[in-house]
Scaffold this motif. Structure first.
Motif, PDB file in Angstrom:
ATOM      1  N   LEU A 140       0.478  -1.272   0.281  1.00  0.00           N
ATOM      2  CA  LEU A 140      -0.513   0.070   0.096  1.00  0.00           C
ATOM      3  C   LEU A 140       0.977   1.368  -0.018  1.00  0.00           C
ATOM      4  O   LEU A 140       0.165   2.020  -0.640  1.00  0.00           O
ATOM      5  CB  LEU A 140      -0.905   0.026   0.716  1.00  0.00           C
ATOM      6  CG  LEU A 140      -1.877  -1.504   1.183  1.00  0.00           C
ATOM      7  CD1 LEU A 140      -2.903  -0.741   2.701  1.00  0.00           C
ATOM      8  CD2 LEU A 140      -2.854  -1.525  -0.014  1.00  0.00           C
ATOM      9  N   MET A 156      -3.860   4.968   6.497  1.00  0.00           N
ATOM     10  CA  MET A 156      -3.662   3.872   6.106  1.00  0.00           C
ATOM     11  C   MET A 156      -3.764   3.031   7.115  1.00  0.00           C
ATOM     12  O   MET A 156      -4.249   1.824   6.510  1.00  0.00           O
ATOM     13  CB  MET A 156      -2.274   3.293   4.598  1.00  0.00           C
ATOM     14  CG  MET A 156      -2.422   4.503   3.277  1.00  0.00           C
ATOM     15  SD  MET A 156      -1.798   4.608   2.143  1.00  0.00           S
ATOM     16  CE  MET A 156      -0.138   4.794   2.767  1.00  0.00           C
ATOM     17  N   LEU A 180      -7.060   2.082   0.142  1.00  0.00           N
ATOM     18  CA  LEU A 180      -6.664   3.224   0.687  1.00  0.00           C
ATOM     19  C   LEU A 180      -5.945   3.990   0.323  1.00  0.00           C
ATOM     20  O   LEU A 180      -5.376   4.864   0.366  1.00  0.00           O
ATOM     21  CB  LEU A 180      -6.314   1.992   2.187  1.00  0.00           C
ATOM     22  CG  LEU A 180      -7.081   1.224   3.342  1.00  0.00           C
ATOM     23  CD1 LEU A 180      -6.964   0.606   4.055  1.00  0.00           C
ATOM     24  CD2 LEU A 180      -7.992   2.457   3.860  1.00  0.00           C
ATOM     25  N   ALA A 181      -4.958   3.020  -0.425  1.00  0.00           N
ATOM     26  CA  ALA A 181      -3.485   4.026  -1.776  1.00  0.00           C
ATOM     27  C   ALA A 181      -4.304   5.188  -1.940  1.00  0.00           C
ATOM     28  O   ALA A 181      -3.384   5.939  -2.344  1.00  0.00           O
ATOM     29  CB  ALA A 181      -2.248   3.144  -1.497  1.00  0.00           C
ATOM     30  N   ALA A 222      -5.525   8.014  -0.260  1.00  0.00           N
ATOM     31  CA  ALA A 222      -4.427   8.674  -0.191  1.00  0.00           C
ATOM     32  C   ALA A 222      -3.840   9.738  -0.639  1.00  0.00           C
ATOM     33  O   ALA A 222      -3.494  11.322  -1.273  1.00  0.00           O
ATOM     34  CB  ALA A 222      -3.336   7.975   0.630  1.00  0.00           C
TER      35      ALA A 222
END
Length: 525
Positions: free
Chosen positions: A413, A447, A476-477, A480
């Protein structure tokens, strides 16, 4: 099927696991009951029993159990592969995880020695009675926890990940246009935008989304009403696979709790409630050193949070029971981590006197409570809340706290986040790097906590809908990176890490789905 083929190995493993489950005994019982029904004929016994199980809904429950197993457990390795390859195929990752575990254990043992507190002890009878009486109001307790410190914080974990290196890989001295300029320097394959677009195709601009198409400006008859109707139908069918596909476009608030439970195959049977009561009994009877770490974490994190402070008692109950749950140990068969061991006093090094400590094999870190807290908005019965969290942990969240090469692991990630930023926002990435504000230093805490504690709760639940829907943490990555893209103009003007952190300090006003859509489907590739 060939006995060594991947499919036959998968089938054999699922059959073996289900044979020991309560579902297996329930199916046997129902099959025996069906023998007394007039429609069951001796000459077509097998087919008639199958038809009965299908019409009575038991076949669907079996399908959901099989689907759950397929989602949780990885595909079996080659029969000749050693067992550790199922945990983690790369030796240097296994070694790094082992070193990290030793460091955590050393920290816990030194605290144990400094404070002269045993790792575990039986509570006196009067203390047991007192804890039982205030089980539903543990938040009123104010124990002195000033001497206890978190075993580790996310920034400590990030430092370990930054120092990861593949000893077989020579990156070369001369930088080139292919050089990765981020903090993570391991050569893992991560997806690019076209691959992510394909994987997350349901998030496309032409597909209806809760989190966008249910806003006040959009008439509900355009999307929302029909989406709710389909969701009710999915629940009526009790089909886990259909529910997982459905939540990729988001869950209606009124249906979310039931849909998540269906996807995770949680039914809250009487035996599940009894199991929870047994865990509670273990908490009442024995005091563990990690209990104080849980108390301190809840006090520092939830008590000061505008969203979560009301759930303080639930958090104590869930996390204290979780620490005693030996069924959690099962996830170590497909996790790169290994549960820590402790020895009965005076028997150090003698394996027959070794026990896992804590019993679930997981030593909590600072802010470990954050993945539990949002679930309290959905589930108000502690046994069901507990089951949902445990299943979310052994499917997803454990990957955020262990070193592995898995695509949903925290290392991948981090690398995916940095690669997306370096590829699609190179000026921003280079600017932040030059001023000593490496983007990962800011985004890592988001994360590793799955954005819990950072996004508004309604937005966080929309994000977690997609984690469940895609059975992956990669989103999630992507989010972000999307946050950095959204704040890019302001970030280009900062001149220090502190200033960059200030720009990104408050994510509570962000709308998750528009950010993801714009980043994935409006980015020039």
């Amino acid at each position: 099927l060939e006995p060594d083929s991947g499919l036959s190995l998968t089938i054999a493993r699922i059959v073996q696991r289900l044979q020991g489950s309560s579902l297996h005994s329930q199916l046997e019982r129902q099959a025996r009951v069906s023998l007394h029904k007039p429609e069951i004929k001796l000459e077509s016994l097998k087919e008639d029993i199958k038809d009965f199980l299908k019409t009575s809904g038991w076949e669907k429950k079996l399908q959901n159990a099989v689907y759950s197993e397929l989602n949780v457990f990885p595909s079996p390795c080659h029969p000749a592969a050693p067992p550790e390859h199922m945990k983690e195929p790369l030796a240097y990752m296994r070694k790094a995880q082992g070193s990290w575990e030793k460091r955590i254990l050393k920290s816990l043992n030194s605290m144990c020695t400094e404070l002269s507190i045993p790792l575990a002890q039986k509570r006196p009878v009067n203390e047991q009675k007192e804890l039982l009486n205030k089980w539903n109001e543990m938040g009123t307790d104010e124990p002195d926890l000033s001497l206890f410190r978190p075993v580790y914080a996310p920034k400590d974990f990030l430092e370990v990940l930054m120092n990861l290196r593949n000893p077989n890989y020579d990156s070369g001295e001369q930088p080139s246009f292919r050089t990765h300029l981020g903090l993570i320097q391991v050569p893992l394959k991560v997806k690019d935008i076209p691959e992510l677009k394909e994987d997350f195709s349901e998030l496309g601009l032409t597909t209806g989304q809760l989190g966008i198409d249910d806003s006040a400006q959009v008439p509900p008859e355009f999307f929302e009403n029909e989406h709710v109707r389909v969701g009710q139908k999915v629940l009526a069918e009790q089909d886990s696979a259909a529910a997982q596909q459905y939540v990729r476009q988001g869950c209606p608030t009124a249906l979310r709790a039931d849909l998540w439970a269906l996807i995770l195959n949680i039914s809250n049977q009487p035996e599940d409630i009894l199991y929870y009561e047994q865990l509670k009994s273990n908490v009442i009877q024995h005091d563990l050193l990690v209990d104080s770490l849980i108390y301190k974490d809840v006090k520092l994190t939830a008590s000061n949070d505008d969203y979560y402070f009301v759930f303080e008692d639930y958090l104590y109950q869930v996390l204290l029971c979780f620490s005693r749950d030996t069924s959690v140990l099962e996830h170590f068969t497909y996790s790169s981590a290994t549960p820590p061991k402790s020895y009965i006093r005076g028997k150090l090094g003698m394996e027959e006197y070794a026990v896992f400590y804590p019993p679930n094999g997981k030593i909590n870190y600072n802010s470990f409570i954050l993945p539990v807290a949002p679930l309290c908005f959905l589930y108000h019965e502690p046994p069901k809340l507990y089951q949902i969290f445990r299943e979310m942990y052994v499917r997803f969240f454990f990957r955020l706290h262990s070193i592995s090469s898995h695509p949903s692991g925290i290392v991948s990630l981090c690398l995916l986040f940095e690669t997306l930023l370096q590829t699609h926002l190179p000026q921003l990435f280079y600017h932040l790097r030059e001023i000593g504000a490496q983007p990962l230093r800011i985004s890592f805490k988001w994360m590793v906590r799955a954005f819990s504690g950072y996004l508004a709760t309604d937005q966080l639940l929309l994000l977690w809908d997609r984690i469940l829907g895609y059975n992956s943490l990669e989103i999630l990555a992507v989010l972000a990176a999307a946050v950095f893209a959204f704040r890019a103009v302001n970030l280009m003007e900062v001149t220090s890490l502190a200033a960059a952190e200030a720009v990104l300090a408050d994510l509570s006003t962000l709308k998750v789905m528009p950010l993801l859509q714009i980043f994935l489907f409006a980015t020039v590739t």
